[in-house]
Design an enzyme around this catalytic site. Structure first.
Site, PDB file in Angstrom:
ATOM      1  N   PHE A 147       0.867  -1.188   0.000  1.00  0.00           N
ATOM      2  CA  PHE A 147       0.000   0.000   0.000  1.00  0.00           C
ATOM      3  C   PHE A 147       0.900   1.232   0.000  1.00  0.00           C
ATOM      4  O   PHE A 147       1.621   1.498   0.956  1.00  0.00           O
ATOM      5  CB  PHE A 147      -0.941   0.047   1.204  1.00  0.00           C
ATOM      6  CG  PHE A 147      -1.884   1.227   1.091  1.00  0.00           C
ATOM      7  CD1 PHE A 147      -3.061   1.125   0.352  1.00  0.00           C
ATOM      8  CD2 PHE A 147      -1.576   2.453   1.654  1.00  0.00           C
ATOM      9  CE1 PHE A 147      -3.909   2.220   0.184  1.00  0.00           C
ATOM     10  CE2 PHE A 147      -2.416   3.551   1.497  1.00  0.00           C
ATOM     11  CZ  PHE A 147      -3.588   3.431   0.768  1.00  0.00           C
ATOM     12  N   ASP A 233       9.588   3.115   1.627  1.00  0.00           N
ATOM     13  CA  ASP A 233       8.390   3.902   1.933  1.00  0.00           C
ATOM     14  C   ASP A 233       8.146   3.778   3.434  1.00  0.00           C
ATOM     15  O   ASP A 233       7.603   2.778   3.913  1.00  0.00           O
ATOM     16  CB  ASP A 233       7.194   3.376   1.136  1.00  0.00           C
ATOM     17  CG  ASP A 233       5.914   4.174   1.436  1.00  0.00           C
ATOM     18  OD1 ASP A 233       5.923   4.971   2.407  1.00  0.00           O
ATOM     19  OD2 ASP A 233       4.920   3.990   0.722  1.00  0.00           O
ATOM     20  N   LYS A 274       2.940  11.517   6.909  1.00  0.00           N
ATOM     21  CA  LYS A 274       2.187  11.352   8.155  1.00  0.00           C
ATOM     22  C   LYS A 274       2.810  12.049   9.380  1.00  0.00           C
ATOM     23  O   LYS A 274       2.622  13.235   9.561  1.00  0.00           O
ATOM     24  CB  LYS A 274       1.978   9.863   8.434  1.00  0.00           C
ATOM     25  CG  LYS A 274       1.105   9.165   7.368  1.00  0.00           C
ATOM     26  CD  LYS A 274       0.727   7.788   7.812  1.00  0.00           C
ATOM     27  CE  LYS A 274       0.157   6.906   6.702  1.00  0.00           C
ATOM     28  NZ  LYS A 274      -1.262   7.053   6.466  1.00  0.00           N
TER      29      LYS A 274
END
Ligand SMILES: Cc1ncc(COP(=O)(O)O)c(C=O)c1O
Length: 426
Positions: A147, A233, A274
């Site tokens: 994801f 990531d 984030k």
């Protein structure tokens, strides 16, 4: 009935969203209006532990005073210039963030998906301009179950039908291998057009899949032996969440962000998002050394809001908090305690089969099919008992509180989870 007469309870706000918003999410039925530290409150005033932390964006806790102060002060001074002009905040942030993570350069963006797109573009451009790959031939390796966000290119290499179906035509140039499969990576790396490996050090969205201890280091070795860039990531796993500053640090024993830079598996391209802003503002970043980042020239990539003054100030404050409040060590210590407690509960119940994770990024696996409602219903009961968590992929519940949680609070949460599990009836 006039606006004023309407009873503005949870149902009122849920109905408004249902009526006027696109139905691209399926939220738990709770309407929040306030957050502080590890707690959030709903519009009826009920207090909850937040065990999702906005998918690990709120590592520093809700409404952190230092981060809010930075945000407010900068918003009152200069909010946005675009990159058409210099400003007096971006440069200091760029110096700070590159030193913090040990890279030469940063390319600032806003959301995680934008940063992933940036990393893909950077990797491709590097391959064409520095690695002699023929036009349009560059291929990036990704993992099954990945994801990385929601853009058209990113969903093109997703294997989640829900994320992908009927959004074609899809972007080419990706090859998918099983997660945690070094042999498969070795095999695809033989193709000279394969120029990068994009990977989550722990697959968060897929259900907190932690690979073998040596997976990341071995993957990087293979990349370097085959002239490929290793792209991590860390949008969800980064910034102390897994008990190290970055999940690629693995079990590195350093206690803060200093020697780490010399010892950890340093990716060629690091993607952050984030918690880079403590959840206060959309801030993401791509970090790389000069020999890679230099392929991007003026006009070739950018974003109106990327690296704006508010984002820059907020990110510095958010990273300061991680160091000042020892969030790495806290996540590591309380993560161990949490899994130990979960394993104790698992011994007593048939409802949960497993707990897995690292630091304070954990998941429990519910003893039912991914299609069943059991995990959802358990989350509804957890909510009633004062703890908010959400299933991912059906029968998996991710448990990821803000990293400012204390031992006393985490034990209270364990007690809520234990009571809910023991009382739960399918
Ligand atoms: C590993 C990873 N990459 C990228 C993203 C996308 O981030 P955003 O939702 O900010 O676009 C996410 C979001 O959950 C993520 O977990």
């Amino acid at each position: 009935m006039s606006e004023i007469e309407v009873l503005k309870n949870s149902q009122y706000y849920i109905d408004l969203e249902n009526q006027h918003g696109a139905h691209n999410y399926h939220p738990l039925p709770v309407v929040l209006e306030k957050g502080e530290g590890v707690y959030v409150w709903d519009v009826e005033g009920k207090k909850y532990y937040d065990f999702l932390s906005a998918y690990s964006a709120v590592n520093q806790g809700h409404s952190h005073p230092k981060i809010l102060a930075a945000l407010i002060a900068q918003a009152q001074t200069l909010a946005l210039t675009s990159r058409a002009f210099y400003n007096n905040v971006l440069g200091p942030y760029e110096k700070y963030v590159t030193e913090y993570f040990g890279f030469d350069k940063v390319l600032p963006m806003n959301t995680g998906a934008e940063a992933v797109e940036t990393a893909i573009k950077l990797c491709r451009k590097w391959a064409y301009e520095k690695n002699g790959i023929e036009e349009n031939e560059a291929t990036i390796v990704v993992c099954k179950g990945n994801f990385h966000g929601r853009t058209t290119t990113i969903i093109s290499f997703s294997d989640d039908d829900n994320a992908r179906d009927n959004f074609g035509p899809y972007t080419g140039g990706f090859v998918s291998i099983p997660y945690n499969d070094i042999k498969a990576l070795e095999e695809v790396a033989k193709d000279k057009n394969v120029i990068g490996f994009l990977v989550e050090p722990i697959q968060g969205e897929a259900g907190v899949y932690t690979p073998d201890e040596d997976f990341i280091a071995k993957a990087q070795e293979i990349c370097h032996a085959n002239n490929m860039l290793f792209i991590a990531d860390e949008v969800q796993t980064g910034i102390a969440r897994t008990g190290s500053l970055l999940a690629v640090c693995g079990n590195c024993s350093c206690e803060n962000q200093c020697e780490r830079q010399l010892t950890y598996t340093k990716p060629d391209i690091l993607i952050l998002g984030k918690a880079l802003s403590g959840g206060a503002y959309p801030v993401s970043a791509v970090l790389a050394d000069e020999h890679i980042m230099e392929v991007i020239k003026p006009g070739q990539h950018g974003s109106t809001f990327g690296g704006n003054p508010i984002a820059a100030k907020v990110a510095v404050a958010a990273l300061d908090v991680v160091a000042e409040e020892n969030l790495i060590q806290n996540a590591r210590r309380l993560g161990n305690l949490f899994r130990q407690e979960m394993n104790r509960i698992i011994e007593k119940t048939d409802l949960v089969v497993k707990v897995r994770g690292k630091g304070l990024l954990n998941a429990i696996i519910i003893n039912d099919t991914p299609e069943s409602e059991t995990a959802w219903n358990l989350c509804v009961k957890l909510k009633e008992n004062g703890l908010l968590a959400k299933p991912t992929h059906g029968n998996i519940i991710r448990l990821a509180p803000p990293l400012v949680i204390t031992e006393e609070q985490i034990l209270e949460c364990v007690a809520i989870i234990e009571k809910t599990i023991m009382e739960f009836k399918k």
